[in-house]
Design an enzyme around this catalytic site. Sequence first.
Site, PDB file in Angstrom:
ATOM      1  N   LYS A  50       0.848  -1.211   0.000  1.00 45.62           N
ATOM      2  CA  LYS A  50       0.000   0.000   0.000  1.00 45.62           C
ATOM      3  C   LYS A  50       0.876   1.251   0.000  1.00 45.62           C
ATOM      4  O   LYS A  50       2.084   1.152   0.267  1.00 45.62           O
ATOM      5  CB  LYS A  50      -0.926  -0.022   1.226  1.00 45.62           C
ATOM      6  CG  LYS A  50      -0.190  -0.101   2.566  1.00 45.62           C
ATOM      7  CD  LYS A  50      -1.134  -0.506   3.698  1.00 45.62           C
ATOM      8  CE  LYS A  50      -0.391  -0.532   5.030  1.00 45.62           C
ATOM      9  NZ  LYS A  50      -1.222  -1.112   6.103  1.00 45.62           N
ATOM     10  N   ARG A 149     -10.998  -0.704  14.485  1.00 49.52           N
ATOM     11  CA  ARG A 149     -10.947   0.096  13.258  1.00 49.52           C
ATOM     12  C   ARG A 149     -12.056  -0.345  12.308  1.00 49.52           C
ATOM     13  O   ARG A 149     -13.045   0.341  12.144  1.00 49.52           O
ATOM     14  CB  ARG A 149      -9.542  -0.056  12.644  1.00 49.52           C
ATOM     15  CG  ARG A 149      -9.230   0.901  11.546  1.00 49.52           C
ATOM     16  CD  ARG A 149      -7.738   0.958  11.232  1.00 49.52           C
ATOM     17  NE  ARG A 149      -7.183  -0.293  10.726  1.00 49.52           N
ATOM     18  CZ  ARG A 149      -5.899  -0.436  10.354  1.00 49.52           C
ATOM     19  NH1 ARG A 149      -5.066   0.589  10.438  1.00 49.52           N
ATOM     20  NH2 ARG A 149      -5.440  -1.592   9.910  1.00 49.52           N
ATOM     21  N   HIS A 183      -6.255  -7.929  12.588  1.00 54.54           N
ATOM     22  CA  HIS A 183      -5.036  -7.119  12.601  1.00 54.54           C
ATOM     23  C   HIS A 183      -4.657  -6.756  14.032  1.00 54.54           C
ATOM     24  O   HIS A 183      -5.504  -6.345  14.813  1.00 54.54           O
ATOM     25  CB  HIS A 183      -5.275  -5.845  11.773  1.00 54.54           C
ATOM     26  CG  HIS A 183      -4.044  -5.030  11.521  1.00 54.54           C
ATOM     27  ND1 HIS A 183      -2.870  -5.571  11.041  1.00 54.54           N
ATOM     28  CD2 HIS A 183      -3.802  -3.700  11.673  1.00 54.54           C
ATOM     29  CE1 HIS A 183      -1.971  -4.599  10.905  1.00 54.54           C
ATOM     30  NE2 HIS A 183      -2.506  -3.462  11.293  1.00 54.54           N
ATOM     31  N   ARG A 240       1.115 -11.311   6.681  1.00 56.59           N
ATOM     32  CA  ARG A 240       1.128 -10.078   5.875  1.00 56.59           C
ATOM     33  C   ARG A 240       2.390  -9.273   6.200  1.00 56.59           C
ATOM     34  O   ARG A 240       2.497  -8.674   7.264  1.00 56.59           O
ATOM     35  CB  ARG A 240      -0.126  -9.231   6.170  1.00 56.59           C
ATOM     36  CG  ARG A 240      -1.432  -9.986   5.925  1.00 56.59           C
ATOM     37  CD  ARG A 240      -2.645  -9.070   6.032  1.00 56.59           C
ATOM     38  NE  ARG A 240      -2.769  -8.430   7.328  1.00 56.59           N
ATOM     39  CZ  ARG A 240      -3.408  -8.937   8.379  1.00 56.59           C
ATOM     40  NH1 ARG A 240      -3.994 -10.127   8.304  1.00 56.59           N
ATOM     41  NH2 ARG A 240      -3.474  -8.263   9.505  1.00 56.59           N
ATOM     42  N   TYR A 285      16.111  30.661   6.462  1.00 58.80           N
ATOM     43  CA  TYR A 285      14.972  31.433   6.984  1.00 58.80           C
ATOM     44  C   TYR A 285      15.057  31.578   8.497  1.00 58.80           C
ATOM     45  O   TYR A 285      15.354  30.614   9.206  1.00 58.80           O
ATOM     46  CB  TYR A 285      13.663  30.719   6.645  1.00 58.80           C
ATOM     47  CG  TYR A 285      13.319  30.727   5.180  1.00 58.80           C
ATOM     48  CD1 TYR A 285      13.091  31.916   4.493  1.00 58.80           C
ATOM     49  CD2 TYR A 285      13.215  29.529   4.478  1.00 58.80           C
ATOM     50  CE1 TYR A 285      12.765  31.903   3.142  1.00 58.80           C
ATOM     51  CE2 TYR A 285      12.882  29.505   3.136  1.00 58.80           C
ATOM     52  CZ  TYR A 285      12.661  30.713   2.478  1.00 58.80           C
ATOM     53  OH  TYR A 285      12.340  30.695   1.151  1.00 58.80           O
ATOM     54  N   CYS A 332      14.578  24.234   3.920  1.00 55.64           N
ATOM     55  CA  CYS A 332      13.625  24.957   3.070  1.00 55.64           C
ATOM     56  C   CYS A 332      12.821  23.946   2.248  1.00 55.64           C
ATOM     57  O   CYS A 332      13.045  22.738   2.343  1.00 55.64           O
ATOM     58  CB  CYS A 332      14.358  25.901   2.120  1.00 55.64           C
ATOM     59  SG  CYS A 332      15.591  26.947   2.907  1.00 55.64           S
ATOM     60  N   ASP A 334      12.950  23.357  -0.968  1.00 54.75           N
ATOM     61  CA  ASP A 334      13.697  22.698  -2.045  1.00 54.75           C
ATOM     62  C   ASP A 334      15.213  22.663  -1.825  1.00 54.75           C
ATOM     63  O   ASP A 334      15.938  22.219  -2.714  1.00 54.75           O
ATOM     64  CB  ASP A 334      13.440  23.425  -3.375  1.00 54.75           C
ATOM     65  CG  ASP A 334      12.001  23.857  -3.509  1.00 54.75           C
ATOM     66  OD1 ASP A 334      11.144  22.962  -3.570  1.00 54.75           O
ATOM     67  OD2 ASP A 334      11.738  25.075  -3.492  1.00 54.75           O
TER      68      ASP A 334
HETATM   69  C1  PLP Z   1      -0.525  -2.006   6.859  1.00 54.82           C
HETATM   70  C2  PLP Z   1      -1.082  -3.290   7.278  1.00 54.82           C
HETATM   71  C3  PLP Z   1      -0.263  -4.413   7.405  1.00 54.82           C
HETATM   72  C4  PLP Z   1       1.246  -4.346   7.334  1.00 54.82           C
HETATM   73  O1  PLP Z   1       1.730  -3.788   8.546  1.00 54.82           O
HETATM   74  P1  PLP Z   1       3.315  -3.829   8.851  1.00 54.82           P
HETATM   75  O2  PLP Z   1       3.415  -3.374  10.261  1.00 54.82           O
HETATM   76  O3  PLP Z   1       3.936  -2.862   7.901  1.00 54.82           O
HETATM   77  O4  PLP Z   1       3.748  -5.211   8.617  1.00 54.82           O
HETATM   78  C5  PLP Z   1      -0.853  -5.634   7.639  1.00 54.82           C
HETATM   79  N1  PLP Z   1      -2.196  -5.730   7.779  1.00 54.82           N
HETATM   80  C6  PLP Z   1      -3.015  -4.664   7.707  1.00 54.82           C
HETATM   81  C7  PLP Z   1      -4.482  -4.854   7.880  1.00 54.82           C
HETATM   82  C8  PLP Z   1      -2.492  -3.406   7.464  1.00 54.82           C
HETATM   83  O5  PLP Z   1      -3.300  -2.348   7.397  1.00 54.82           O
END
Ligand code: PLP
Length: 403
Positions: A50, A149, A183, A240, A285, A332, A334
């Site tokens: 992502k 969530r 998660h 994951r 700045y 800054c 850039d």
């Molecule tokens: C982003 C995400 C992950 C990956 O998380 P990491 O900490 O980068 O491994 C896995 N599962 C879900 C649902 C996520 O949103």
Amino acid sequence: MTGQDGRDTEERFAACARGYVEVDLDAVVSNMEHMKQNIAPEAGIIGVIKTDGYGHGSVPIAQVLEPLDFLYGFAVATAEEAFALRDAGIEKPILILGYTFPYSYERLVRQGIRPAVFRMDAVRKLARAAERVGSPAKVHVKVDTGMGRIGILPEDSGLAFLRQILEDEGLARWIEIEGIFTHFARADERDKSSAKEQYRRFVRFTERIEREIGLCVPLRHCANSAAILELPQMSLDLVRAGITLYGLYPSAEVSRDRVALRPALSLYSTVVYVKTIHAGDSVSYGGTFTAAGDTRVATVPLGYGDGYPRALSGKGYVLIRGKRAPILGRVCMDQFMVDVSDIPEAAEGDRVTLLGYDGGEHISAELLGDLSGRFNYELVCDLGKRLPRVYLRGGRRMLPGTV
Ligand SMILES: *Cc1c(COP(=O)(O)O)cnc(C)c1O
């Protein structure tokens, strides 16, 4: 070879001198292989790419990972991220981790993209889209075991959600529950009691689903990067891998000894100007830095407009000729200035390392995150689109689209 923007490869490489992100794809593959050795032997891996692969570039990462036999597929956050991968020719399954809005459902089904489901209205719309396309929609059910969530709750209401899908003919025919996942909110902490409790709730719920409604979901997954490293007993069918795939650690509390990871990303620029200022002269700045005596100052043509944190003003440092050059005054949009008084050999045209290795020195995303009060994930995600990405694969350097 001429790219989409009409410039030849040589000119596109030359344009990198101002600043570029270099991504070592060999490191990405090696990180995946090392993680595979740590998890349960029968478990597969989902590559989480992502936010354009955490700022590294999702397409080249997907291309290099897709051939790995233990890789189930990829996970992204939005439908557009999934479509971009399909447009680039990626064929393995893609899971959308967040809520997916209904306008995209037909294309999703046609392209074998799996949404996370947890809302009945969305499931109904998805089933109708699948019917129009003429093939069932594969989905992964999201369960909320403690993140708070998204996801159905692992209790009677969650069970009723699944029962409704199975018992409604119009839904059961067009919705294929391929996966179920949850998660962890706190797997990156030293104390794993919260993650263990979430795991227990998840496994118990899947057992209850089997027992009470006879649904055996083929792909169960809960482990994120932190769990891959420290809770491999929770591998289930898939894990994951996100931040670890890029060679970064999820937090300072996670062990660095179990799985060898190599950071894939470096950030480079070039010194464009060197001069000596005198006592009383200020830099940048607000004049927040004033020289106490003669000071050699080098200008770096990259700034917060590229995602290099302004919070590093007066705090961070870069590497030039293998030595540390502290940032002088404010960063800054850039450009910013560094002190090269102690690097007499520093000259215009020298390479500047903002993230990565130079000689014996290393600036990690974790260090830059600490210095700027930011999170390492956030830091790499925010590296700007203005910075070209250069990829290293098997010793070859290449730009996207020139592979
Ligand atoms: C982003 C995400 C992950 C990956 O998380 P990491 O900490 O980068 O491994 C896995 N599962 C879900 C649902 C996520 O949103």
